[in-house]
Design a protein around this motif. Structure first.
Motif, PDB file in Angstrom:
ATOM      1  N   ASN A   1      41.291  38.598  41.823  1.00  0.00           N
ATOM      2  CA  ASN A   1      41.756  37.841  40.665  1.00  0.00           C
ATOM      3  C   ASN A   1      40.894  38.234  39.471  1.00  0.00           C
ATOM      4  O   ASN A   1      40.104  39.183  39.543  1.00  0.00           O
ATOM      5  CB  ASN A   1      41.704  36.326  40.926  1.00  0.00           C
ATOM      6  N   SER A   2      41.045  37.539  38.358  1.00  0.00           N
ATOM      7  CA  SER A   2      40.295  37.899  37.155  1.00  0.00           C
ATOM      8  C   SER A   2      38.785  37.764  37.362  1.00  0.00           C
ATOM      9  O   SER A   2      38.000  38.522  36.778  1.00  0.00           O
ATOM     10  CB  SER A   2      40.742  37.021  35.978  1.00  0.00           C
ATOM     11  N   GLU A   3      38.370  36.828  38.205  1.00  0.00           N
ATOM     12  CA  GLU A   3      36.937  36.647  38.454  1.00  0.00           C
ATOM     13  C   GLU A   3      36.367  37.784  39.293  1.00  0.00           C
ATOM     14  O   GLU A   3      35.268  38.280  39.023  1.00  0.00           O
ATOM     15  CB  GLU A   3      36.693  35.306  39.146  1.00  0.00           C
ATOM     16  N   THR A   4      37.095  38.209  40.314  1.00  0.00           N
ATOM     17  CA  THR A   4      36.578  39.291  41.166  1.00  0.00           C
ATOM     18  C   THR A   4      36.596  40.631  40.444  1.00  0.00           C
ATOM     19  O   THR A   4      35.895  41.562  40.847  1.00  0.00           O
ATOM     20  CB  THR A   4      37.393  39.423  42.474  1.00  0.00           C
ATOM     21  N   ALA A   5      37.386  40.728  39.355  1.00  0.00           N
ATOM     22  CA  ALA A   5      37.449  41.981  38.589  1.00  0.00           C
ATOM     23  C   ALA A   5      36.354  42.078  37.534  1.00  0.00           C
ATOM     24  O   ALA A   5      36.174  43.137  36.922  1.00  0.00           O
ATOM     25  CB  ALA A   5      38.815  42.110  37.917  1.00  0.00           C
ATOM     26  N   GLU A   6      35.597  41.004  37.326  1.00  0.00           N
ATOM     27  CA  GLU A   6      34.556  40.989  36.295  1.00  0.00           C
ATOM     28  C   GLU A   6      33.408  41.918  36.688  1.00  0.00           C
ATOM     29  O   GLU A   6      32.856  41.821  37.779  1.00  0.00           O
ATOM     30  CB  GLU A   6      34.034  39.569  36.104  1.00  0.00           C
TER      31      GLU A   6
END
Length: 358
Positions: A210-215
């Protein structure tokens, strides 16, 4: 675990590498390190260049290019393929299996076994084990073993620990019964208790992307990666290889009454040149008997580094002679395995390039 096989042999080897070549010196500006420090690491580890796919190339693309080459050259007949094994940790899809995708795109017959094996650095060894077992069935005339990974798509280009090492490649190995093949001996060990030493933390069902794991985040050493990227504990992996692998290979040689001098060549997985030369020293194997030049020329393509070592260094030898070889793979899992066998003369032993624009 000790395993033995009789009257089974590798009859041909093909490796496929992307035409896209990247040089370490051209990538250094992506890392948060001085040029001097990066060049020092290049010298010690054997970094130079690696082959990685350009664009959305998948495992099945490299596999199909290799199998089609073998079929076109007349090294293999479609009707003789009784089983297709694809060993990969970078499948086209979560489902269906990549082996089914390859079978369908090639238009192979339906009276066959298609199987995916989720293994990494020891994947070529485990694939051979499964292939030899399938050859116990009279209905299986030949097994096509594909070992393929495109892991560059899951490694951060700003991670100096991993990106300069990574390579994409495939191998196509044909296995068949042969009465004069002799006995193949193998040892295999696994320790899932140390699985976090080499892993991609996110992207599975345990932790979906998700957007958090892609940070992107910076680690203590200055490398930038996200949870969707490959993460390697370099010290833990090095200690694992130096501790477990010499004992495994040494034990296999001892129980088969084989000395280092009896083995013509040790074809081992190649994490990097430094680690492999240290392994050779631990086993008292002369460096010329254990090729360590794959990562500096092509990158670490997981288990495919083993057949790459054969096609890059030993093509003429394996086409014309029979050699006593020790194969060894070790890494993600953690998994480590070794196999002692006679190899050659092969029907084909070749390396080809995959071009995305073809």
């Amino acid at each position: 675990m000790r395993l033995s096989y009789r009257d089974k042999a590798i009859s041909g080897l093909l490796t496929v590498v992307p035409a896209n070549e990247r040089k370490f010196v051209d990538e250094m500006e992506n890392f948060n390190f001085s040029r001097a420090r990066s060049l020092k690491l290049k010298e010690v580890m054997g970094y130079d260049r690696h082959r990685i796919v350009a664009g959305p190339v998948c495992a099945s693309d490299l596999a199909i290019a290799g199998i089609e080459h073998v079929l076109t050259r007349g090294h293999l007949a479609r009707e003789d393929i009784g089983a297709l094994i694809v060993v990969t940790q970078s499948p086209d899809y979560l489902m269906p299996a990549t082996s089914h995708v390859v079978q369908g795109r090639l238009g192979l017959h339906t009276d066959m076994v298609c199987m995916d094996i989720n293994q990494g650095c020891a994947g070529f060894i485990i694939g051979l084990m499964q292939g030899f077992m399938l050859l116990e069935q009279p209905a299986v005339a030949k097994v096509v073993l594909v070992n393929v990974d495109v892991m560059s798509r899951k490694v951060s280009p700003r991670d100096r620990n991993s990106f300069p090492l990574i390579g994409d490649a495939a191998s196509i190995t044909v296995l068949e019964r042969r009465a004069d093949a002799g006995v193949i001996e193998a040892d295999l060990k696994m320790d899932g208790g140390r699985h976090e030493a080499l892993m991609i933390p996110a992207g599975g069902f345990r932790r979906p992307s998700n957007s958090e794991t892609a940070e992107m985040m910076q680690d203590a050493e200055g490398n930038m990666r996200s949870l969707d990227h490959l993460k390697m504990d370099g010290s833990a992996v090095f200690n694992f290889v130096m501790t477990e692998v010499p004992e495994l290979i040494g034990g296999l040689l001892a129980r088969t009454g084989t000395t280092v001098a009896d083995v013509d060549v040790f074809l081992c997985h190649q994490p990097n040149r430094f680690m492999l030369q240290k392994l050779a020293d631990k086993l008292s194997v002369p460096h010329q008997k254990m090729p360590s030049n794959i990562v500096e020329n092509f990158g670490n393509s997981s288990g495919v580094t083993i057949p790459l070592a054969a096609t890059f260094n030993l093509t003429d030898t394996l086409l014309n002679d029979r050699k006593k070889v020790c194969l060894a793979g070790f890494g993600v899992g953690l998994t480590w395995g070794a196999m002692l066998m006679e190899l050659g003369p092969l029907r084909f032993c070749e390396m080809i390039e995959y071009r995305e624009d073809v």
